[in-house]
Scaffold this motif. Structure first.
Motif, mmCIF file in Angstrom:
data_model
loop_
_atom_site.group_PDB
_atom_site.id
_atom_site.type_symbol
_atom_site.label_atom_id
_atom_site.label_comp_id
_atom_site.label_asym_id
_atom_site.label_seq_id
_atom_site.Cartn_x
_atom_site.Cartn_y
_atom_site.Cartn_z
ATOM 1 N N TRP A 10 2.881 -6.979 -10.587
ATOM 2 C CA TRP A 10 2.785 -5.762 -11.379
ATOM 3 C C TRP A 10 1.334 -5.476 -11.723
ATOM 4 O O TRP A 10 0.603 -6.387 -12.123
ATOM 5 C CB TRP A 10 3.561 -5.899 -12.691
ATOM 6 N N ILE A 11 0.914 -4.223 -11.610
ATOM 7 C CA ILE A 11 -0.363 -3.810 -12.188
ATOM 8 C C ILE A 11 -0.188 -3.939 -13.693
ATOM 9 O O ILE A 11 0.827 -3.522 -14.253
ATOM 10 C CB ILE A 11 -0.708 -2.351 -11.809
ATOM 11 N N ALA A 12 -1.167 -4.532 -14.350
ATOM 12 C CA ALA A 12 -1.077 -4.747 -15.793
ATOM 13 C C ALA A 12 -2.258 -4.055 -16.472
ATOM 14 O O ALA A 12 -2.923 -3.221 -15.858
ATOM 15 C CB ALA A 12 -1.059 -6.255 -16.077
ATOM 16 N N GLY A 13 -2.509 -4.379 -17.705
ATOM 17 C CA GLY A 13 -3.647 -3.826 -18.415
ATOM 18 C C GLY A 13 -3.539 -2.321 -18.610
ATOM 19 O O GLY A 13 -2.467 -1.729 -18.560
ATOM 20 N N GLY A 14 -4.678 -1.721 -18.837
ATOM 21 C CA GLY A 14 -4.736 -0.292 -19.101
ATOM 22 C C GLY A 14 -4.236 0.566 -17.964
ATOM 23 O O GLY A 14 -3.690 1.656 -18.186
ATOM 24 N N TYR A 15 -4.401 0.104 -16.731
ATOM 25 C CA TYR A 15 -3.889 0.882 -15.601
ATOM 26 C C TYR A 15 -2.364 0.995 -15.649
ATOM 27 O O TYR A 15 -1.803 1.993 -15.214
ATOM 28 C CB TYR A 15 -4.323 0.274 -14.264
#
Length: 183
Positions: A10-15
């Motif tokens: 999974w793309i995480a963080g603010g993106y």
């Protein structure tokens, strides 16, 4: 770089927040990626041409090589991967998270669990990203201005069950967090 992965990621963080709201909210330094610790060998195979480093000890900001045959144990969970060219900047922070069977288990409190099927979403273009309520949960430990921006952008998009779920997760780890009242 994960398009061919045969494991969940999974793309995480603010993106992840921006994928959820469908627009850019703020500048980012890098695209965080979350994978399950149990898939770390598959990650190594997928990124075999990349220079991989582990943050050891956690929180200290020191990097050391992630040796090819090394299995990382808790509490190690943050990595940085880059191409093999020494001039290339660090490209991707990679985070390992825990799972037991079909359940995601946060390293902050093993009582905090969700079905893996609810951990992420898929963008209209097919990119998998961390569910916004899970991303916000991660940021309750140390909430900065950018997390407030993320919270404000996501809050109107959360349905009743997502709000209740996030409030429950926060209550289990940071009971006095201000977001609980707003949820």
């Amino acid at each position: 770089m994960f398009a061919e992965a045969d494991f969940p990621w999974w793309i995480a963080g603010g993106y992840a927040i921006e994928l959820a709201v469908g627009r850019e909210l703020r500048p980012h330094g890098d695209p965080d990626v979350l994978v399950l610790r149990r898939d770390e060998a598959l990650v190594r195979d997928l990124l075999h041409d990349w220079d991989m480093r582990v943050v050891d000890p956690p929180g200290a900001g020191r990097l050391r090589p992630w040796r090819p045959v090394e299995t990382l144990e808790v509490p190690l969970h943050d990595h940085l991967v880059q191409t093999h060219t020494s001039e290339a900047p660090w490209l991707v922070p990679l985070m390992l998270d825990e799972a037991e069977g079909a359940q995601w288990v946060t390293r902050r409190n093993t009582g905090v669990q969700l079905p893996l099927a609810r951990l992420g979403r898929r963008s209209p273009t097919g990119i998998t990203y961390l569910a916004p309520e899970v991303r916000l949960f991660y940021k309750t430990k140390a909430t900065r201005d950018m997390e407030e921006t993320d919270f404000e952008a996501v809050l109107p998009l959360l349905d009743e069950s997502q709000r209740v779920g996030l409030a429950r997760l926060i209550a289990m780890t940071v009971p006095a967090h201000l977001w609980r009242k707003r949820l």
